[in-house]
Design a protein around this motif. Structure first.
Motif, PDB file in Angstrom:
ATOM      1  N   LEU A 340     -17.909  75.176  22.675  1.00 46.35           N
ATOM      2  CA  LEU A 340     -17.378  76.214  21.792  1.00 46.35           C
ATOM      3  C   LEU A 340     -16.718  77.350  22.558  1.00 46.35           C
ATOM      4  N   ASN A 341     -17.170  77.587  23.795  1.00 48.66           N
ATOM      5  CA  ASN A 341     -16.643  78.703  24.582  1.00 48.66           C
ATOM      6  C   ASN A 341     -15.451  78.326  25.462  1.00 48.66           C
ATOM      7  N   ASP A 342     -15.014  77.096  25.388  1.00 50.25           N
ATOM      8  CA  ASP A 342     -13.853  76.654  26.155  1.00 50.25           C
ATOM      9  C   ASP A 342     -12.905  75.927  25.210  1.00 50.25           C
ATOM     10  N   LYS A 343     -11.833  76.589  24.801  1.00 50.81           N
ATOM     11  CA  LYS A 343     -10.913  76.025  23.807  1.00 50.81           C
ATOM     12  C   LYS A 343     -10.206  74.770  24.305  1.00 50.81           C
ATOM     13  N   ASN A 344     -10.179  74.571  25.621  1.00 47.95           N
ATOM     14  CA  ASN A 344      -9.517  73.376  26.162  1.00 47.95           C
ATOM     15  C   ASN A 344     -10.213  72.091  25.727  1.00 47.95           C
ATOM     16  N   TYR A 345     -11.508  72.203  25.375  1.00 46.87           N
ATOM     17  CA  TYR A 345     -12.220  71.011  24.924  1.00 46.87           C
ATOM     18  C   TYR A 345     -11.643  70.476  23.607  1.00 46.87           C
ATOM     19  N   ASN A 346     -10.978  71.352  22.836  1.00 41.99           N
ATOM     20  CA  ASN A 346     -10.377  70.899  21.585  1.00 41.99           C
ATOM     21  C   ASN A 346      -9.302  69.841  21.828  1.00 41.99           C
ATOM     22  N   SER A 347      -8.541  70.022  22.900  1.00 43.17           N
ATOM     23  CA  SER A 347      -7.459  69.081  23.203  1.00 43.17           C
ATOM     24  C   SER A 347      -7.876  67.977  24.164  1.00 43.17           C
ATOM     25  N   ASP A 348      -8.985  68.161  24.879  1.00 40.04           N
ATOM     26  CA  ASP A 348      -9.467  67.112  25.784  1.00 40.04           C
ATOM     27  C   ASP A 348      -9.875  65.877  24.991  1.00 40.04           C
ATOM     28  N   LYS A 349      -9.415  64.731  25.419  1.00 39.83           N
ATOM     29  CA  LYS A 349      -9.843  63.492  24.766  1.00 39.83           C
ATOM     30  C   LYS A 349     -11.165  62.977  25.323  1.00 39.83           C
ATOM     31  N   VAL A 350     -11.507  63.428  26.528  1.00 42.34           N
ATOM     32  CA  VAL A 350     -12.800  63.103  27.126  1.00 42.34           C
ATOM     33  C   VAL A 350     -13.527  64.415  27.424  1.00 42.34           C
ATOM     34  N   LEU A 351     -14.757  64.530  26.961  1.00 41.93           N
ATOM     35  CA  LEU A 351     -15.550  65.728  27.231  1.00 41.93           C
ATOM     36  C   LEU A 351     -16.275  65.560  28.560  1.00 41.93           C
ATOM     37  N   VAL A 352     -15.970  66.426  29.521  1.00 41.35           N
ATOM     38  CA  VAL A 352     -16.681  66.443  30.803  1.00 41.35           C
ATOM     39  C   VAL A 352     -17.396  67.789  30.880  1.00 41.35           C
ATOM     40  N   ILE A 353     -18.708  67.763  30.808  1.00 39.57           N
ATOM     41  CA  ILE A 353     -19.497  68.990  30.689  1.00 39.57           C
ATOM     42  C   ILE A 353     -20.578  68.984  31.760  1.00 39.57           C
ATOM     43  N   VAL A 366     -28.217  63.005  25.222  1.00 40.41           N
ATOM     44  CA  VAL A 366     -27.354  64.093  24.748  1.00 40.41           C
ATOM     45  C   VAL A 366     -25.890  63.667  24.792  1.00 40.41           C
ATOM     46  N   ALA A 367     -25.505  62.946  25.841  1.00 40.39           N
ATOM     47  CA  ALA A 367     -24.124  62.435  25.924  1.00 40.39           C
ATOM     48  C   ALA A 367     -23.818  61.531  24.729  1.00 40.39           C
ATOM     49  N   SER A 368     -24.777  60.704  24.348  1.00 37.21           N
ATOM     50  CA  SER A 368     -24.587  59.814  23.189  1.00 37.21           C
ATOM     51  C   SER A 368     -24.400  60.615  21.909  1.00 37.21           C
ATOM     52  N   LYS A 369     -25.187  61.663  21.741  1.00 36.69           N
ATOM     53  CA  LYS A 369     -25.103  62.471  20.519  1.00 36.69           C
ATOM     54  C   LYS A 369     -23.771  63.219  20.436  1.00 36.69           C
ATOM     55  N   LEU A 370     -23.297  63.728  21.569  1.00 38.57           N
ATOM     56  CA  LEU A 370     -22.010  64.421  21.575  1.00 38.57           C
ATOM     57  C   LEU A 370     -20.864  63.443  21.289  1.00 38.57           C
ATOM     58  N   THR A 371     -20.961  62.251  21.860  1.00 41.68           N
ATOM     59  CA  THR A 371     -19.948  61.225  21.592  1.00 41.68           C
ATOM     60  C   THR A 371     -19.929  60.866  20.116  1.00 41.68           C
ATOM     61  N   GLU A 372     -21.110  60.745  19.534  1.00 38.19           N
ATOM     62  CA  GLU A 372     -21.205  60.406  18.120  1.00 38.19           C
ATOM     63  C   GLU A 372     -20.642  61.518  17.236  1.00 38.19           C
ATOM     64  N   LYS A 373     -20.927  62.763  17.581  1.00 37.70           N
ATOM     65  CA  LYS A 373     -20.484  63.885  16.747  1.00 37.70           C
ATOM     66  C   LYS A 373     -18.973  64.106  16.846  1.00 37.70           C
ATOM     67  N   TYR A 374     -18.450  64.175  18.078  1.00 37.15           N
ATOM     68  CA  TYR A 374     -17.029  64.509  18.274  1.00 37.15           C
ATOM     69  C   TYR A 374     -16.134  63.277  18.323  1.00 37.15           C
ATOM     70  N   TYR A 375     -16.732  62.114  18.400  1.00 35.33           N
ATOM     71  CA  TYR A 375     -16.023  60.858  18.594  1.00 35.33           C
ATOM     72  C   TYR A 375     -15.025  60.960  19.752  1.00 35.33           C
ATOM     73  N   LYS A 376     -15.582  61.376  20.884  1.00 35.63           N
ATOM     74  CA  LYS A 376     -14.844  61.443  22.138  1.00 35.63           C
ATOM     75  C   LYS A 376     -15.739  60.891  23.247  1.00 35.63           C
ATOM     76  N   PRO A 377     -15.161  60.151  24.213  1.00 35.26           N
ATOM     77  CA  PRO A 377     -15.959  59.775  25.380  1.00 35.26           C
ATOM     78  C   PRO A 377     -16.528  61.041  26.024  1.00 35.26           C
ATOM     79  N   THR A 378     -17.745  60.953  26.509  1.00 31.00           N
ATOM     80  CA  THR A 378     -18.428  62.135  27.046  1.00 31.00           C
ATOM     81  C   THR A 378     -19.065  61.833  28.390  1.00 31.00           C
ATOM     82  N   ILE A 379     -18.818  62.708  29.352  1.00 34.79           N
ATOM     83  CA  ILE A 379     -19.484  62.643  30.661  1.00 34.79           C
ATOM     84  C   ILE A 379     -20.294  63.929  30.809  1.00 34.79           C
ATOM     85  N   LEU A 380     -21.599  63.779  30.907  1.00 29.24           N
ATOM     86  CA  LEU A 380     -22.491  64.934  30.991  1.00 29.24           C
ATOM     87  C   LEU A 380     -23.154  64.940  32.364  1.00 29.24           C
TER      88      LEU A 380
END
Length: 626
Positions: A340-353, A366-380
């Protein structure tokens, strides 16, 4: 609300086919079978009643005979054998069934599972040295080892033979082990390459056991292999379906003492046990101990012969699971805050956090839950002493493993498969990784790929919903990859009540009414509660289930998605009226308002217009009230 597309496999009214008449099943079940490509009675019989007689010959696997000969040589010469496992359900289960096998033939073996928090995933060099000090002669790896090139080299130098059994994706270089059993090897001719790690270990036992004896001894292992197969989310077809279908039946009687006690701790009625209970209740409790550094508890549970010890370990696993849930909730909220504090995540197709101090063992959940919610590949990733380690989860059509292969110069270590992976890297490279994986995703993923496509069997007629249909649906189990739990839609239900449930108020409960009132539960969907009001008419996408509490049976919808209702023929109306073309004349070439335009769609109301136009369109909506 995040974009989701509902795709019906069958759009007509449900009718009875010849298959349904021959099998004496309802038209709804007949249509589901047809949706899965099953059209004749023989295929339907095999699907509903897969026999253990169809298990494949284990010696079709590359290096199986070589491995069996080496194990028999070790036993004949009284050598020290160690089973080296992984800390998740699959690895713990694999380790357990091999220990049970060797115990059943009276040959003592020991096992080693790395501490997730201190050693990380897979075979490590320190562990090899420890086993050498224990005078180990032979290591049998289970659910790991296919990427352990350097570690196997060390074992060879120290005079330890290693038999690798694994199911993860094979990289360019295969370790120089005594034998490598992995059906994913290109030169392996085994006809089914989608077994989980425990499934591969099960084939080792099958190969070590005389054929006639295996027909009865397999039942010592079947429940545990079933647990691993479901929890590792491999396709439930072919041998996996044979294993799980028969294993679930066996679980009702509770052959394994430890598993039986864990089922009791979960509060599951054994005669009702299904794949969902294993995936969402039993498996997480085994995983929880591994995630917190107590992997051995799962092996001790499955191998104990004492009911009292089993009860004690099962209670301890319950405590560890509660602890895991608290850590997970905190980490999930922290990850959400970063997004929420980094607007670039809105346009990122892959979430790297990434963040310092996150618990290694819980990152994957947690990576699975974020992928499920945002429907984006996630690297945590969690950062500690300049190193970042973590887990990756992906969406359909995007191989996270192949993506990491293309970023391998940034990584110290990685492994996994198309939908999930683990990795470690120098923390200074995190932003470079974020940039590169998004560059790959921008090339490979279209905007349509980023919209979750939820497959629906058909629109369920309200008159068909009863307990008989729920019972029939159970005959299609086990559900999982390649045989998903049937999902249905119903249209134009009125919301009568909206509630948030759970200790953290993260679950959604709706009371919906059409001709009858239905109780609907959406796990981890509480974030959608603010988007609807009592009195709204909605369409729902759900799985059909029952809630049996204190002897009171209720039909229950397990919500998967919900949207404002609109008529069934909206697509036809939109095609004829061409909503976008009617709106576009309102804008000039610079997308400024040039004049007012009006769109009337006869007979359509409550339309989610944003499903049909783009972000540059102007919409002025009028209702009776203004």
């Amino acid at each position: 609300m995040f974009n989701k597309k509902w795709t019906l496999k069958y759009k007509g009214s449900i009718k009875e086919y010849d298959l349904g008449k021959k099998m004496k099943i309802s038209p709804e079940i007949g249509q589901i079978l047809k949706n899965r490509g099953i059209k004749d009675k023989e295929d339907a019989e095999i699907f509903i009643n897969p026999s253990l007689d169809y298990l494949r010959d284990p010696f079709l696997m590359k290096d199986m005979k070589k491995a069996v000969d080496r194990i028999k040589y070790a036993m004949e010469n009284n050598q020290n054998i160690w089973v080296y496992g992984d800390y998740d359900v699959d690895g713990v289960s694999s380790t357990s069934i091999l220990c049970i096998y060797f115990d059943s033939i009276g040959y003592p073996v020991k096992y080693y599972i790395p501490n997730r928090l201190e050693e990380g995933y897979g075979i490590n060099e320190d562990a090899i040295r420890i086993l050498k000090e224990q005078e180990c002669d032979l290591i049998i790896s289970v659910d790991c080892g296919i990427t352990s090139v350097k570690e196997v080299e060390l074992a060879n130098e120290l005079g330890i033979d290693i038999i690798i059994t694994d199911h993860h994706e094979v990289q360019d270089k295969i370790p120089d082990a005594y034998a490598v059993i992995n059906p994913k090897q290109k030169d392996c001719n085994y006809p089914f390459d989608m077994l989980c790690g425990c499934g591969v270990a099960f084939k080792i036992i099958q190969a070590l056991t005389p054929e006639d004896e295996f027909k009865t001894s397999m039942y010592k292992y079947l429940e545990i292999v079933t647990l691993a197969t479901i929890c590792d989310i491999v396709p439930l077809v072919d041998e996996n379906r044979i294993i799980v279908k028969n294993g679930l039946r066996l679980m009702k009687d509770g052959e394994n003492i430890g598993l039986r006690e864990l089922v009791n701790v979960c509060g599951i009625e054994t005669d009702k046990i299904g794949s969902s209970h294993i995936g969402f209740s039993i498996g997480p409790r085994i995983n929880a101990s591994g995630r917190l550094g107590y992997s051995y508890l799962g092996v001790e549970l499955f191998t104990t012969k004492s009911k009292e010890e089993a009860m004690e370990i099962a209670s301890l696993l319950e405590e560890k699971n509660n602890e895991r849930q608290m850590i997970e909730a905190k980490m999930y909220q922290e990850a959400e805050d970063i997004i929420l504090n980094d607007k670039n995540y809105n346009s990122d197709k892959v979430l790297v956090i990434a963040k310092e101090g996150w618990q290694h063992g819980v990152i994957g959940i947690v990576a699975s839950k974020l992928t499920e919610k945002y429907y984006k590949p996630t690297i945590l990733l969690t950062i500690e002493d300049g190193e970042a380690t973590g887990s990756a989860r992906s969406i359909k059509g995007f191989s996270i493993f192949d993506t990491l292969v293309n970023c391998s110069e940034l990584l110290n270590k990685f492994g996994g498969h198309e939908q999930a992976a683990g990795l470690s890297m120098d923390s200074k490279n995190i932003e470079t990784l974020r940039s590169k994986v998004n560059e790959i995703a921008n090339y490979k993923l279209t905007e349509d790929d980023m919209v979750e496509n939820i497959s629906v069997e058909f629109e369920l007629n309200e008159g068909s919903i009863d307990f008989n249909l729920i019972e029939e649906l159970h005959s299609l189990e086990p559900f999982g990859m390649s045989n998903p739990s049937p999902r249905f839609i119903m249209r134009e239900l009125e919301i009568r009540g909206i509630f948030r449930l759970g200790k953290d108020k993260n679950h959604l409960k709706l009371n919906l009414e059409k001709n009858n009132v239905y109780e609907c539960i959406g796990f981890n969907m509480a974030y959608m509660s603010e988007q609807f009001e009592v009195g709204d008419k909605v369409d729902v996408l759900f799985q059909l289930d029952e809630n049996n509490y204190m002897g009171n049976r209720k039909i229950q919808f397990l919500l998967k998605d919900i949207r404002m209702a609109y008529p069934k023929d909206i697509g036809k109306n939109l095609d004829s009226i061409n909503l976008f073309r009617n709106i576009k004349p309102c804008l000039d070439s610079n997308n400024k308002i040039s004049n007012y335009g009006k769109v009337n769609i006869d007979g359509c109301k409550d339309i989610n217009v944003f499903d049909y136009i783009n972000e540059k369109s102007l919409v002025i909506a009028n209702s009776v009230n203004g």
